[in-house]
Design a protein around this motif. Structure first.
Motif, PDB file in Angstrom:
ATOM      1  N   ASN A 108      39.858  46.195  49.524  1.00 48.75           N
ATOM      2  CA  ASN A 108      39.392  47.563  49.303  1.00 48.75           C
ATOM      3  C   ASN A 108      39.985  48.246  48.072  1.00 48.75           C
ATOM      4  O   ASN A 108      39.523  49.314  47.670  1.00 48.75           O
ATOM      5  CB  ASN A 108      39.670  48.431  50.544  1.00 48.75           C
ATOM      6  CG  ASN A 108      41.153  48.538  50.883  1.00 48.75           C
ATOM      7  OD1 ASN A 108      42.023  48.469  50.043  1.00 48.75           O
ATOM      8  ND2 ASN A 108      41.438  48.723  52.178  1.00 48.75           N
ATOM      9  N   VAL A 109      41.007  47.653  47.476  1.00 51.74           N
ATOM     10  CA  VAL A 109      41.756  48.351  46.431  1.00 51.74           C
ATOM     11  C   VAL A 109      40.899  48.700  45.214  1.00 51.74           C
ATOM     12  O   VAL A 109      40.968  49.823  44.701  1.00 51.74           O
ATOM     13  CB  VAL A 109      43.005  47.531  46.014  1.00 51.74           C
ATOM     14  CG1 VAL A 109      42.625  46.190  45.398  1.00 51.74           C
ATOM     15  CG2 VAL A 109      43.874  48.340  45.067  1.00 51.74           C
ATOM     16  N   LEU A 110      40.075  47.779  44.755  1.00 51.32           N
ATOM     17  CA  LEU A 110      39.279  48.053  43.554  1.00 51.32           C
ATOM     18  C   LEU A 110      38.216  49.112  43.832  1.00 51.32           C
ATOM     19  O   LEU A 110      37.965  49.990  42.986  1.00 51.32           O
ATOM     20  CB  LEU A 110      38.632  46.765  43.045  1.00 51.32           C
ATOM     21  CG  LEU A 110      39.600  45.679  42.560  1.00 51.32           C
ATOM     22  CD1 LEU A 110      38.833  44.442  42.113  1.00 51.32           C
ATOM     23  CD2 LEU A 110      40.482  46.196  41.424  1.00 51.32           C
ATOM     24  N   GLU A 111      37.604  49.043  44.994  1.00 50.05           N
ATOM     25  CA  GLU A 111      36.562  50.010  45.353  1.00 50.05           C
ATOM     26  C   GLU A 111      37.135  51.419  45.446  1.00 50.05           C
ATOM     27  O   GLU A 111      36.488  52.396  45.025  1.00 50.05           O
ATOM     28  CB  GLU A 111      35.928  49.617  46.692  1.00 50.05           C
ATOM     29  CG  GLU A 111      34.802  50.532  47.152  1.00 50.05           C
ATOM     30  CD  GLU A 111      33.585  50.491  46.240  1.00 50.05           C
ATOM     31  OE1 GLU A 111      32.826  51.474  46.241  1.00 50.05           O
ATOM     32  OE2 GLU A 111      33.405  49.490  45.517  1.00 50.05           O
ATOM     33  N   ILE A 132      48.752  47.098  43.926  1.00 49.60           N
ATOM     34  CA  ILE A 132      48.329  48.324  43.244  1.00 49.60           C
ATOM     35  C   ILE A 132      48.487  48.168  41.738  1.00 49.60           C
ATOM     36  O   ILE A 132      47.616  48.562  40.953  1.00 49.60           O
ATOM     37  CB  ILE A 132      49.135  49.525  43.763  1.00 49.60           C
ATOM     38  CG1 ILE A 132      48.784  49.797  45.232  1.00 49.60           C
ATOM     39  CG2 ILE A 132      48.876  50.770  42.920  1.00 49.60           C
ATOM     40  CD1 ILE A 132      49.796  50.663  45.953  1.00 49.60           C
ATOM     41  N   ASN A 133      49.601  47.586  41.315  1.00 48.37           N
ATOM     42  CA  ASN A 133      49.821  47.356  39.885  1.00 48.37           C
ATOM     43  C   ASN A 133      48.733  46.479  39.288  1.00 48.37           C
ATOM     44  O   ASN A 133      48.152  46.795  38.244  1.00 48.37           O
ATOM     45  CB  ASN A 133      51.176  46.694  39.662  1.00 48.37           C
ATOM     46  CG  ASN A 133      51.363  46.243  38.230  1.00 48.37           C
ATOM     47  OD1 ASN A 133      51.639  47.042  37.343  1.00 48.37           O
ATOM     48  ND2 ASN A 133      51.186  44.948  37.977  1.00 48.37           N
ATOM     49  N   ASP A 134      48.459  45.367  39.946  1.00 54.88           N
ATOM     50  CA  ASP A 134      47.487  44.419  39.404  1.00 54.88           C
ATOM     51  C   ASP A 134      46.093  45.027  39.354  1.00 54.88           C
ATOM     52  O   ASP A 134      45.336  44.809  38.397  1.00 54.88           O
ATOM     53  CB  ASP A 134      47.479  43.145  40.241  1.00 54.88           C
ATOM     54  CG  ASP A 134      48.779  42.356  40.102  1.00 54.88           C
ATOM     55  OD1 ASP A 134      49.652  42.775  39.327  1.00 54.88           O
ATOM     56  OD2 ASP A 134      48.909  41.313  40.767  1.00 54.88           O
ATOM     57  N   ALA A 135      45.751  45.806  40.382  1.00 56.83           N
ATOM     58  CA  ALA A 135      44.443  46.463  40.402  1.00 56.83           C
ATOM     59  C   ALA A 135      44.351  47.510  39.295  1.00 56.83           C
ATOM     60  O   ALA A 135      43.322  47.628  38.613  1.00 56.83           O
ATOM     61  CB  ALA A 135      44.197  47.099  41.764  1.00 56.83           C
ATOM     62  N   CYS A 136      45.409  48.285  39.100  1.00 53.05           N
ATOM     63  CA  CYS A 136      45.422  49.288  38.033  1.00 53.05           C
ATOM     64  C   CYS A 136      45.323  48.630  36.660  1.00 53.05           C
ATOM     65  O   CYS A 136      44.622  49.131  35.777  1.00 53.05           O
ATOM     66  CB  CYS A 136      46.683  50.144  38.117  1.00 53.05           C
ATOM     67  SG  CYS A 136      46.664  51.370  39.438  1.00 53.05           S
ATOM     68  N   ALA A 137      46.020  47.520  36.475  1.00 54.84           N
ATOM     69  CA  ALA A 137      45.946  46.805  35.206  1.00 54.84           C
ATOM     70  C   ALA A 137      44.531  46.289  34.966  1.00 54.84           C
ATOM     71  O   ALA A 137      44.004  46.368  33.851  1.00 54.84           O
ATOM     72  CB  ALA A 137      46.946  45.656  35.189  1.00 54.84           C
TER      73      ALA A 137
END
Length: 367
Positions: A108-111, A132-137
């Motif tokens: 769900n993180v990217l959505e 969270i870091n990897d998704a933000c990057a």
């Protein structure tokens, strides 16, 4: 009414209506409505951030109340995200709140993150922080990071461009995720309630600076604060090349973030006093496993530098010393290195890791 609500910041030199308009237009997601998230949410709402997302799947517990001051005794058992949204709406009904009663996970993180301009990470576990870091990057979202441990707090901004045109992320600070049991959490070690209040408020301040363009945000810098001594200092974060970020959603989904969990460590961790005693022994080798770009630099006449990125090569050699002490910035990579050496030498050598690393014992290394 809005101009009266924000009057004290509107009249600030260098702020004014332009900065307030940027706050009104901003969308900020706060992950974790706990010790860090509560003060951050309160000040972001009070400042007039136009849309605030609150992501948390936990309920209020009695042990939360000494530091999570959005909640009261009557809230015990209620969902934090929903209670927080109600209190914040009462504080500022002119802005919008979106409640996400869930745990941030790979599915769900990217959505969730895609709808926000800025992400403030107030989570309390490494699984969430790396995800969270990897998704933000991947999404190119600025990430405001805050954390507390014992009597110390840390604050940084990732995935934002500094004046040199450079960006860094959480993995530049901690390239290797901690193995089970390497880092204790607040539930194990405890935390004084005011500390997350301070760090959460500072995280809100950094978010406001990022949004409005005022001041000098902590982009590519780590601020370290000690509440007992009131000492604080900044460390520059330099982009490394000893890790790999997910390049697309498939990469993110394939990474096993849930392997970062909590069990007992397999190596002996020591403090600076024990380190000093070991240094006096003739058969002791001190190894700094940080990468060559990391600061502060240690005296290589005393500490042998063997970066984790080339540690496998070191493992193929033989060490004569009977006592081996591994050292890194925060005591995470050093545990992994100590475990690798323990697997090789078993009980034939005494292998240690400096608990908390150079940051915890800064005065020992920097005179």
């Amino acid at each position: 009414m809005a101009s009266e609500r924000y009057h004290r910041q509107l009249i600030l030199e260098g702020f004014g209506a332009s900065a307030q308009s940027k706050l009104t237009a901003a969308k900020v997601l706060v992950i974790g409505a706990g010790g860090l998230g509560c003060p951050a949410l309160q000040y972001l709402a009070a400042a007039g951030v136009g849309l605030i997302g609150i992501a948390d799947d936990d309920t209020v517990a009695l042990s939360n109340l000494h530091r999570q001051i959005l909640y009261t005794t009557n809230d015990i058992g209620r969902l934090k995200a929903k209670v927080a949204a109600l209190r914040l709406h009462a504080m500022n009904p002119e802005i919008e709140f979106v409640v996400h009663v869930l745990r941030i996970e790979t599915n769900n993180v990217l959505e969730i993150l895609k709808d926000y301009d800025f992400v403030l990470d107030g989570s309390d576990n490494f699984e969430s922080r790396y995800l969270i870091n990897d998704a933000c990057a991947l999404l190119k979202k600025p990430l405001i990071f805050a954390a507390v441990a014992d009597y110390e707090g840390q604050l940084a901004i990732f995935n934002a461009t500094d004046e040199k045109g450079e960006t860094t992320n959480y993995r530049d600070l901690f390239p290797i995720a901690p193995k089970p049991g390497e880092i204790a959490n607040c539930a194990d070690n405890g935390v004084i309630g005011v500390l997350p209040g301070i760090m959460g408020t500072m995280a809100a301040s950094e978010t406001i600076k990022l949004i409005t363009g005022i001041g000098r945000p902590l982009i590519n810098k780590l601020l370290h604060y000690n509440i007992l001594s009131n000492e604080q200092y900044e460390l520059a974060i330099i982009a490394g090349n000893d890790y790999q970020l997910p390049q697309n959603e498939a990469d993110l989904m394939a990474f096993k973030y849930n392997h970062i969990s909590l069990t007992e460590p397999m190596v002996i961790e020591i403090d600076a006093t024990t380190l000093k005693d070991l240094q006096q022994k003739t058969s002791t080798l001190l190894i700094d496993v940080r990468e060559i770009h990391e600061v502060p630099a240690l005296d290589q006449a005393i500490y042998r530098q063997v970066p984790m990125s080339s540690f496998n090569d070191f493992l193929s050699t033989d060490v004569e010393a009977q006592n081996i002490v591994l050292i890194c910035q925060h005591g995470i990579r050093s545990v992994a290195a100590a475990e690798a050496l323990s697997e090789k030498y078993g009980n034939t050598k005494n292998i240690y890791s400096l608990k908390g690393g150079i940051v915890k014992w800064r005065n020992y290394f920097i005179n």
